[in-house]
Design an enzyme around this catalytic site. Sequence first.
Site, mmCIF file in Angstrom:
data_model
loop_
_atom_site.group_PDB
_atom_site.id
_atom_site.type_symbol
_atom_site.label_atom_id
_atom_site.label_comp_id
_atom_site.label_asym_id
_atom_site.label_seq_id
_atom_site.Cartn_x
_atom_site.Cartn_y
_atom_site.Cartn_z
ATOM 1 N N ARG A 52 0.878 -1.173 0.000
ATOM 2 C CA ARG A 52 0.000 0.000 0.000
ATOM 3 C C ARG A 52 0.910 1.216 0.000
ATOM 4 O O ARG A 52 2.128 1.096 0.030
ATOM 5 C CB ARG A 52 -1.022 -0.021 1.165
ATOM 6 C CG ARG A 52 -0.688 -0.803 2.388
ATOM 7 C CD ARG A 52 0.385 -0.222 3.221
ATOM 8 N NE ARG A 52 0.178 1.194 3.459
ATOM 9 C CZ ARG A 52 1.116 2.058 3.735
ATOM 10 N NH1 ARG A 52 2.386 1.654 3.820
ATOM 11 N NH2 ARG A 52 0.868 3.335 3.932
ATOM 12 N N GLY A 53 0.278 2.408 -0.018
ATOM 13 C CA GLY A 53 1.058 3.628 -0.195
ATOM 14 C C GLY A 53 1.162 3.913 -1.687
ATOM 15 O O GLY A 53 1.489 3.012 -2.479
ATOM 16 N N ALA A 54 0.885 5.164 -2.068
ATOM 17 C CA ALA A 54 0.730 5.485 -3.489
ATOM 18 C C ALA A 54 1.927 5.061 -4.351
ATOM 19 O O ALA A 54 1.752 4.388 -5.375
ATOM 20 C CB ALA A 54 0.440 6.978 -3.638
ATOM 21 N N ARG A 89 -7.574 -0.281 -6.711
ATOM 22 C CA ARG A 89 -7.805 0.778 -5.719
ATOM 23 C C ARG A 89 -8.013 2.091 -6.489
ATOM 24 O O ARG A 89 -7.273 2.377 -7.431
ATOM 25 C CB ARG A 89 -6.643 0.909 -4.737
ATOM 26 C CG ARG A 89 -6.527 -0.305 -3.803
ATOM 27 C CD ARG A 89 -5.583 -0.031 -2.648
ATOM 28 N NE ARG A 89 -6.172 0.861 -1.665
ATOM 29 C CZ ARG A 89 -5.500 1.372 -0.630
ATOM 30 N NH1 ARG A 89 -4.220 1.075 -0.463
ATOM 31 N NH2 ARG A 89 -6.090 2.173 0.244
ATOM 32 N N GLN A 200 -2.004 2.338 10.058
ATOM 33 C CA GLN A 200 -0.714 2.358 9.343
ATOM 34 C C GLN A 200 0.347 3.121 10.133
ATOM 35 O O GLN A 200 1.538 2.846 9.987
ATOM 36 C CB GLN A 200 -0.882 3.011 7.961
ATOM 37 C CG GLN A 200 -1.666 2.188 6.960
ATOM 38 C CD GLN A 200 -3.120 2.589 6.919
ATOM 39 O OE1 GLN A 200 -3.699 2.983 7.926
ATOM 40 N NE2 GLN A 200 -3.740 2.470 5.758
ATOM 41 N N ASP A 241 -1.857 10.764 -1.786
ATOM 42 C CA ASP A 241 -2.238 9.748 -2.775
ATOM 43 C C ASP A 241 -2.581 10.361 -4.121
ATOM 44 O O ASP A 241 -2.543 9.696 -5.149
ATOM 45 C CB ASP A 241 -3.427 8.945 -2.266
ATOM 46 C CG ASP A 241 -2.994 8.036 -1.138
ATOM 47 O OD1 ASP A 241 -2.931 8.517 0.008
ATOM 48 O OD2 ASP A 241 -2.659 6.874 -1.414
ATOM 49 N N LYS A 252 -4.627 10.035 3.402
ATOM 50 C CA LYS A 252 -5.352 9.149 4.322
ATOM 51 C C LYS A 252 -6.364 9.917 5.167
ATOM 52 O O LYS A 252 -6.088 11.024 5.629
ATOM 53 C CB LYS A 252 -4.315 8.447 5.220
ATOM 54 C CG LYS A 252 -4.865 7.464 6.224
ATOM 55 C CD LYS A 252 -5.787 6.423 5.634
ATOM 56 C CE LYS A 252 -5.143 5.615 4.518
ATOM 57 N NZ LYS A 252 -6.148 4.787 3.785
HETATM 58 O O1 MRU Z 1 -4.467 3.214 2.322
HETATM 59 P P1 MRU Z 1 -2.981 3.381 2.219
HETATM 60 O O2 MRU Z 1 -2.227 2.763 3.355
HETATM 61 O O3 MRU Z 1 -2.465 2.934 0.866
HETATM 62 O O4 MRU Z 1 -2.762 4.952 2.306
HETATM 63 C C1 MRU Z 1 -1.467 5.471 2.284
HETATM 64 C C2 MRU Z 1 -1.423 6.932 2.444
HETATM 65 O O5 MRU Z 1 -2.432 7.580 2.627
HETATM 66 C C3 MRU Z 1 -0.089 7.603 2.272
HETATM 67 O O6 MRU Z 1 -0.014 8.740 3.067
HETATM 68 C C4 MRU Z 1 0.079 8.000 0.807
HETATM 69 O O7 MRU Z 1 -0.146 6.914 -0.038
HETATM 70 C C5 MRU Z 1 1.433 8.555 0.544
HETATM 71 S S1 MRU Z 1 2.655 7.306 0.566
HETATM 72 C C6 MRU Z 1 4.153 8.003 0.254
#
Ligand code: MRU
Length: 363
Positions: A52-54, A89, A200, A241, A252
């Site tokens: 996960r994470g963009a 997603r 997270q 994201d 988030k």
């Molecule tokens: O739902 P997630 O865990 O994928 O959400 C992640 C976030 O919101 C991060 O802050 C975002 O992706 C930036 S990651 C460098």
Amino acid sequence: MKIDGKPHRTIWQDGDGAVRIIDQTQLPHRFETVVLADLGDAAHAIAAMLVRGAPLIGATAAYGMALAMRDDPSDAALKAAHDTLLATRPTAVNLRWALDDMTARLSVLAPPARTDAAFARAAAVCDEDVAINGAIGDHGLGLLRAIHERKGGTLNILTHCNAGWLATVDIGTATAPIYRAHDAGIPVHVWVDETRPRNQGAALTAWELGRHGVPHTVIVDNAGGHLMQRGRVDLCFVGTDRTTASGDVCNKIGTYLKALAAHDNGVPFYVCLPSPTIDWSLSDGAAIPIEERSGEEVSHIAGLTEAGEVMRVLLPPQGSPVANPAFDVTPARLVTGLITERGIAPATAEGLAAMFPEFARAA
Ligand code: MRU
């Protein structure tokens, strides 16, 4: 990041070419890696949040395309892989960015040439992510150094969710300046929002900061405003994201409330923004699709029992309705600056266009 003293990425190819990831659903209590054998594995890893994470979603999608090409390099399979991965997603725009990039490069090649090219490009996407995050770290370090010279003492930084090493291929975005500062001997301490419902912050950010030896404290999501009122937060660093061409920041769920509290208390609120996370096609944050995830993430919580087992329990009364919007949008006016790989831009259409003229022109 180093794990047991060895440099580690979050996605990589083994010596035999197998694509491997860290299963983040097992952290912080277990460190497990799994192989992505085909397109279906890659799509599942993104949708079920093993990754996960963009930026890491984008990198995994790139490898998902490569795995699909290995099984079938036809035009039809290329399109099907793009569509399958895009449906995993909805919010992080890095997913679409990576899939469009792969499709544009592969569709012009004859099918037999696609597999090698796809794996090479996926590896390059990963390397580019690491370079981008390193540059974000350098620009953020300059900011932290300046604040430290002015104020002295320990810098208290609040972060939300995990925009760290685990959310990217390496280094992280919001954590990059923090790791740089810590490594440079600037005393930093991180307030880690736990980030309900999936935690997270508590599970991932606290784990990786701990591994790197960065002092940190996990707080409940509601504590940030109070800490800011009491002067215990010097600045906020968060990830994103999807950020619109006008600087509205989707991140988030709960990020917006932190930005409001920071604004009310005069605490600088910075967003660490790699360029693949900018959606040049949108200028209004209200148009960003917000993922609705399963209510079970709200109604249930997992943790380690004293017996050493991971256990999942129900929180609200059985049957209470729950809702789970996974992201929110912080309007550009609440953002002090966007820390990109090219420097720190104001969160405005003009600021982003001046930083990335070639992308802004093409949009
Ligand atoms: O739902 P997630 O865990 O994928 O959400 C992640 C976030 O919101 C991060 O802050 C975002 O992706 C930036 S990651 C460098």
